[in-house]
Design a protein around this motif. Structure first.
Motif, PDB file in Angstrom:
ATOM      1  N   ILE A  14       2.339   3.403 -28.920  1.00 24.94           N
ATOM      2  CA  ILE A  14       2.649   3.789 -30.298  1.00 24.94           C
ATOM      3  C   ILE A  14       3.829   2.975 -30.784  1.00 24.94           C
ATOM      4  O   ILE A  14       4.797   2.760 -30.062  1.00 24.94           O
ATOM      5  CB  ILE A  14       2.928   5.300 -30.406  1.00 24.94           C
ATOM      6  N   GLN A  15       3.723   2.480 -32.010  1.00 26.75           N
ATOM      7  CA  GLN A  15       4.776   1.688 -32.634  1.00 26.75           C
ATOM      8  C   GLN A  15       5.514   2.566 -33.638  1.00 26.75           C
ATOM      9  O   GLN A  15       4.914   3.075 -34.585  1.00 26.75           O
ATOM     10  CB  GLN A  15       4.159   0.476 -33.342  1.00 26.75           C
ATOM     11  N   LEU A  16       6.813   2.738 -33.431  1.00 27.41           N
ATOM     12  CA  LEU A  16       7.635   3.620 -34.258  1.00 27.41           C
ATOM     13  C   LEU A  16       8.439   2.796 -35.260  1.00 27.41           C
ATOM     14  O   LEU A  16       9.026   1.768 -34.900  1.00 27.41           O
ATOM     15  CB  LEU A  16       8.570   4.442 -33.381  1.00 27.41           C
ATOM     16  N   ALA A  17       8.474   3.265 -36.503  1.00 26.40           N
ATOM     17  CA  ALA A  17       9.077   2.455 -37.560  1.00 26.40           C
ATOM     18  C   ALA A  17       9.657   3.341 -38.654  1.00 26.40           C
ATOM     19  O   ALA A  17       9.356   4.535 -38.751  1.00 26.40           O
ATOM     20  CB  ALA A  17       8.030   1.517 -38.161  1.00 26.40           C
ATOM     21  N   THR A  18      10.487   2.727 -39.483  1.00 29.54           N
ATOM     22  CA  THR A  18      10.921   3.354 -40.722  1.00 29.54           C
ATOM     23  C   THR A  18      11.388   2.278 -41.690  1.00 29.54           C
ATOM     24  O   THR A  18      11.886   1.224 -41.285  1.00 29.54           O
ATOM     25  CB  THR A  18      12.050   4.375 -40.514  1.00 29.54           C
ATOM     26  N   GLN A  72       6.771   1.387 -28.627  1.00 27.83           N
ATOM     27  CA  GLN A  72       7.340   0.183 -29.225  1.00 27.83           C
ATOM     28  C   GLN A  72       8.212   0.559 -30.417  1.00 27.83           C
ATOM     29  O   GLN A  72       7.802   1.356 -31.264  1.00 27.83           O
ATOM     30  CB  GLN A  72       6.239  -0.768 -29.692  1.00 27.83           C
ATOM     31  N   VAL A  73       9.409  -0.014 -30.477  1.00 26.73           N
ATOM     32  CA  VAL A  73      10.257   0.153 -31.659  1.00 26.73           C
ATOM     33  C   VAL A  73      10.042  -1.061 -32.561  1.00 26.73           C
ATOM     34  O   VAL A  73      10.050  -2.205 -32.106  1.00 26.73           O
ATOM     35  CB  VAL A  73      11.742   0.347 -31.294  1.00 26.73           C
ATOM     36  N   HIS A  74       9.813  -0.788 -33.821  1.00 19.59           N
ATOM     37  CA  HIS A  74       9.473  -1.831 -34.801  1.00 19.59           C
ATOM     38  C   HIS A  74      10.767  -2.324 -35.442  1.00 19.59           C
ATOM     39  O   HIS A  74      11.299  -1.706 -36.359  1.00 19.59           O
ATOM     40  CB  HIS A  74       8.538  -1.243 -35.853  1.00 19.59           C
TER      41      HIS A  74
END
Length: 332
Positions: free
Chosen positions: A89-93, A151-153
């Motif tokens: 999972i790719q985490l974003a903001t 994953q950190v975006h």
């Protein structure tokens, strides 16, 4: 086995994060699960579910899901794992008021960078810490749902990208420290990790100074993989979605340069590289996106991928979700 797939035999293959738009009321729906399930297999090391908003964060568009307690996330992770791939999972903001450009190239790239610096300054140390807390909370939720790769975006001009680049944020070293601790915590949980980064923004003047130093600082972070992308969404999207030969060649060259400077680290290289995987150094692994969007069976049909129809760029075209003219041919 084709010549292309033979060159993948010593590589890990990733489905890179894509914002499919298959959501209902901000939550993944059956189309979302089907999309990732169809593209997962024992030939794919990890399917990374793309651009998922962290709690307290902000979406890049209205078709972007936010992670939470909905059991659909566990169902999604289970569906990917059942097909033989590691669920990622790719985490974003982004930030309040963010609006992604519809055009592929901005006419005022210097102003985009200037506004980024002003925003980071207004956020301050406490604001940056709060954002990093959101990523930690999201990672914990993802693990509870059964995701085994987080994953950190930190790419494409999203908020974490601005915070981790010392050319934009003078306090970037503090952000690096927090991200390093997050990576170490994920490892302690037995969870694979990665960070996605833009090697360049697309603003020629900005990229001319400090790009290599920035890349090297990211490569030093203790994530299991560094996912090498390029481009800021609101500067030059052509770098994010390379199609023209000069852009794909430049991105490939940049990726190889970074990987060769850090031979003990592992990288994910992407950007229309299906026919160039034999040129990758030992520490560089393979990321596919548009080829697998176009054809869920691309890994066993490597000559039958994306045809550059451009329909997958749904946001730029004013659409609500990803689509591809090839789906009628491939069963996608």
């Amino acid at each position: 086995m084709t010549t292309a797939t033979a060159s993948w035999s010593d590589k890990l293959v990733f489905l890179l994060g894509v914002n499919t738009g298959f959501v209902t009321d901000g939550e993944p729906d059956a189309r979302y699960v089907d999309f990732y399930s169809q593209r997962s297999s024992a030939d794919l090391h990890c399917a990374i579910v793309g651009n998922v908003v962290v709690p307290g964060g902000h979406a890049s568009n209205r078709s972007t899901p936010s992670i939470g307690s909905n059991p659909i996330w566990a169902h999604l992770a289970g569906a990917i794992r059942e097909r033989g791939s590691l669920p990622g999972i790719q985490l974003a903001t982004t930030w309040e008021g963010y609006e992604g450009a519809r055009k592929f190239r901005s006419a005022d790239t210097a102003q985009v960078i200037g506004r980024a610096r002003e925003f980071v300054r207004s956020l301050g140390r406490q604001g940056a810490d709060r954002v990093l807390d959101y990523f930690g909370a999201a990672a914990a939720i993802a693990i509870e749902h059964g995701f085994s790769h987080v994953q950190v975006h930190a790419a494409h001009g999203y908020l974490l990208n601005l915070l981790v680049d010392e050319r934009i944020n003078p306090a970037a070293s503090q952000v690096e420290d927090r991200l390093g601790r997050l990576a170490e915590w994920l490892r302690a949980q037995g969870v694979e990790s990665s960070i996605r980064v833009s090697m360049r923004t697309g603003d020629i003047q900005f990229d001319a100074s400090g790009a290599s130093a920035f890349q090297d600082r990211i490569a030093a972070l203790p994530f299991d993989f560094i996912d090498l992308s390029s481009g800021f969404y609101n500067v030059d999207k052509r770098l994010i979605y390379p199609a023209r030969p000069e852009i794909t060649i430049a991105r490939f060259r940049d990726s190889i340069d970074v990987a060769q400077r850090h031979p003990t680290r592992r990288f994910i290289v992407s950007g229309r590289i299906a026919q160039r995987t034999s040129e990758l150094p030992q520490n560089a692994h393979i990321g596919f996106c548009r080829d697998l969007i176009a054809n869920p069976r691309f890994l066993v049909e490597p000559e039958n991928g994306c045809r550059n129809h451009g329909k997958c760029h749904y946001y730029s075209r004013g659409g609500e979700h990803v689509t591809c003219p090839r789906w009628s041919e491939t069963g996608g």
